[in-house]
Design a protein around this motif. Sequence first.
Motif, PDB file in Angstrom:
ATOM      1  N   CYS A 454       0.854  -1.186   0.000  1.00 55.67           N
ATOM      2  CA  CYS A 454       0.000   0.000   0.000  1.00 55.67           C
ATOM      3  C   CYS A 454       0.892   1.238   0.000  1.00 55.67           C
ATOM      4  O   CYS A 454       1.826   1.328   0.795  1.00 55.67           O
ATOM      5  CB  CYS A 454      -0.896   0.002   1.232  1.00 55.67           C
ATOM      6  N   HIS A 456       0.286   4.052   1.112  1.00 60.28           N
ATOM      7  CA  HIS A 456       0.026   4.921   2.262  1.00 60.28           C
ATOM      8  C   HIS A 456       0.340   4.281   3.609  1.00 60.28           C
ATOM      9  O   HIS A 456       0.313   4.949   4.632  1.00 60.28           O
ATOM     10  CB  HIS A 456      -1.441   5.368   2.270  1.00 60.28           C
ATOM     11  N   CYS A 457       0.570   2.954   3.608  1.00 58.34           N
ATOM     12  CA  CYS A 457       0.778   2.254   4.875  1.00 58.34           C
ATOM     13  C   CYS A 457       2.024   1.378   4.784  1.00 58.34           C
ATOM     14  O   CYS A 457       2.462   1.038   3.698  1.00 58.34           O
ATOM     15  CB  CYS A 457      -0.403   1.334   5.188  1.00 58.34           C
ATOM     16  N   CYS A 473      -6.080  -2.602   0.662  1.00 58.86           N
ATOM     17  CA  CYS A 473      -5.336  -2.417   1.908  1.00 58.86           C
ATOM     18  C   CYS A 473      -6.327  -2.506   3.060  1.00 58.86           C
ATOM     19  O   CYS A 473      -7.239  -1.694   3.155  1.00 58.86           O
ATOM     20  CB  CYS A 473      -4.607  -1.080   1.940  1.00 58.86           C
ATOM     21  N   CYS A 476      -6.101   0.978   5.475  1.00 58.97           N
ATOM     22  CA  CYS A 476      -6.604   2.311   5.142  1.00 58.97           C
ATOM     23  C   CYS A 476      -7.713   2.259   4.105  1.00 58.97           C
ATOM     24  O   CYS A 476      -8.302   3.277   3.776  1.00 58.97           O
ATOM     25  CB  CYS A 476      -5.476   3.219   4.669  1.00 58.97           C
ATOM     26  N   THR A 478      -7.496   1.585   0.889  1.00 59.66           N
ATOM     27  CA  THR A 478      -7.117   1.865  -0.501  1.00 59.66           C
ATOM     28  C   THR A 478      -7.349   0.642  -1.392  1.00 59.66           C
ATOM     29  O   THR A 478      -7.043  -0.480  -1.002  1.00 59.66           O
ATOM     30  CB  THR A 478      -5.626   2.259  -0.575  1.00 59.66           C
TER      31      THR A 478
HETATM   32 ZN    ZN Z   1      -3.132   1.341   3.298  1.00 57.94          ZN
END
Ligand code: ZN
Length: 741
Positions: A454, A456-457, A473, A476, A478
């Motif tokens: 991911c 963002h993570c 994900c 979050c 996504t």
């Molecule tokens: Zn994520």
Amino acid sequence: MSHSTESNAPVYRIRVAVPVRLYDFFDYQLSAEHYAQAEVGARVTVSFGRQQLVAVIVEKLPPDAPIDPQFKLKMITELLDDRAILHPSIMSLLRWAAQYYLFPIGEVMHAALPTLLRQAKPYNLLARTWKLLNVHAEDQLKRSVKQQEAYKVLKLHPQGTQETILNLASVETNTLKALEKKGIAHCVLEAKDFTPTPVQLAQMPLTANEEQKKAIQSILKAQKKYQGFLLDGLTGSGKTEVYLQVMQKVLEQGKQVLVLVPEIGLTPQTIHRFQSRFHCQISMLHSGLNDTKRLQAWQYAETGKAAIILGTRSAIFTPIPQLGLIILDEEHDLSFKQQEGFRYHARDVALYRAHLENCPIILGSATPSIESYQLVHQQKLTRLELNQRAGSAVMPKMHLIDLKIARKQHGISEQLITEIKKCLEKKEQVLIFLNRRGYAPVLICESCAWQANCPHCDAHFTVHMKPYMHLHCHHCGTINRIPDACPQCDQSNLKPIGMGTAKVEESLQEIFPDFPVLRVDRDSTSRVGSWQKIYDQIQTSEPVILLGTQMLAKGHHFPYVTLVAILDIDGGLLSVDFRAPERTAQLIIQVSGRSGRGEKKGDVYLQTLRPDHPMLMLLLHHDYRAFAKQTLTDRQTALLPPCRYAILLRCESRSQQENQHFLSEMANLLRQQSEPDLIDIWGPIPAPMERKAGRFQAHLVLLSTDRAKLHFYVRSWWQQVLHSKTAYMKISIDVDPQELN
Ligand code: ZN
Ligand code: ADP
Ligand code: ZN
């Protein structure tokens, strides 16, 4: 609007809790007449800044109390209730909870009210009731079948019928209004009937066995006073029967009983057992209700009409005027802890409430939390044990399968496949547990080892195949497309690795084409009623393979399941969280407990790479208690909760440096303000998942053996933390945290 006051005239003031993220109460003025009516626990609307908010009265200030004439208080806008709808004992409970969990009091009180009462509407104890005005109106209704039906129903009840009851009988409100227009019927507001109906036994209790009898008698001795019990009974040992028999005695005295369960939607049979034992009003309070139904259930509890109040976590804050007993079933379950916002633990709130209300409380589980064992150790809870399965069922036999040496098909060992086959051929049911939903936990490139993560993570994407192939994900939310080729080396060698429930479903269907595979996880049961359908199929004795996550571990009674398999428990054995062994052991015992609950003997198979793990050795003999005892000793040695009290400060910001800098400063501040060696401060430490949804997470853990002092120092420090944080930061505090992430 503010009123100027003459120096001698009495000034009527109340102190209220306003639903805002502030830790103070606010004072308002009101007329003498309203002051006379106002009660602590009633609602008012007040103007606050530019808003009109619904607040709760926490104190009536004496009219002659000194007041600064310069300081003009605003008048309240409206007094919404003419009595306390949050009863005095609930007000004490909420004030305590706000203090204890360091959460703004106004928001705590707001959370305790049903949604409809958070709005500036009067709390109505009146019901819309329909009556006929003209009982010879048949001729006027020839054209409408609906109106004729409605007319017939109304004619049966000349004293009037409540609109909600008519609606249940398929008489629509619009039809009634049509009758009203014609002058045939009219609607009046009448007081609802809240007189409790006497509780009757609908079904004879089972004959309690010796252990059950002993438990029932001990609890009944504590009636009308506070005492806490831990009912520590194996899965299927008849804990529910103990609850029912104790409840019966409490209900016979006209008292109400509060029963808390982890998730109502998942335990229909528990509810059914209460309903079939007693003829009485049962209020159910859970997240699946719409606002009107919830208000009604709450009202039945609050007025004393409901004899049994059955609910999930937040039901602990329901006003119950005649509370005589609290039961918390599956007390080890993590869903009793609210993990965001007002982070309370319903078990601890329940213990405090039983104290306040002077009534006994039963915590029941086959795998009690280490916290509860600690309370037993401190003699704050009385432990009662049930060591045998009730009725004819016996405990299942446990088997370990060593994955290092086993031959496998799709991650399932051949030994297990043979056993599943035998079981299905005997026309018995199989339950397979895997705590990982989706198709596969990782997508990797077999050419260059690239992994789909991911953006963002700090986490892998999970591969999902349905309703279309995608990457998801779970942290979050996504969602991404699955690339056609590897973004790193451009080869088309991408492969899902590892197994999730969706993939195991596919494999099982391939290995056992003649038997249905029923998958139970958040993806397969998101539609309303789908779980109920699966549930009904399990209750027929057809041979099926039941496959699922956590959702299957909870308290269910599947009488035809005789084989349970846990495909992968190693994640739990390797985790860094100090609570991981406890959770894994609970899971293993709870899942195993689904096996052999009927007349036939059950078996349990655990697949693992660590067959020599000491915890598994204990659990092989169903010895959760030996495991728990060992764990409590280990926690004592390591000075970990519950042997020390913990508070966790979480910080989230744009960078890890920002977190580190801020948390170090705050840690120093606390060190300066508290006593030497009183509070052990761990951190700042990056959270186990450092980056989540593009933000960085870190925390401080505060530990102390002295709870009162820990709370004393942290309380004032927390206010300073709130003032010092930057606008880009999100911080929160978690008292008695259950998870360190
Ligand atoms: Zn994520
Ligand atoms: P637990 O809540 O401990 O998991 P349950 O109360 O669900 O256990 O009991 C398991 C099964 O044993 C149920 O089918 C229940 O009806 C039965 N049972 C419980 N107590 C008795 C008893 N005293 N005599 C016969 N059967 C019993
Ligand atoms: Zn590649």
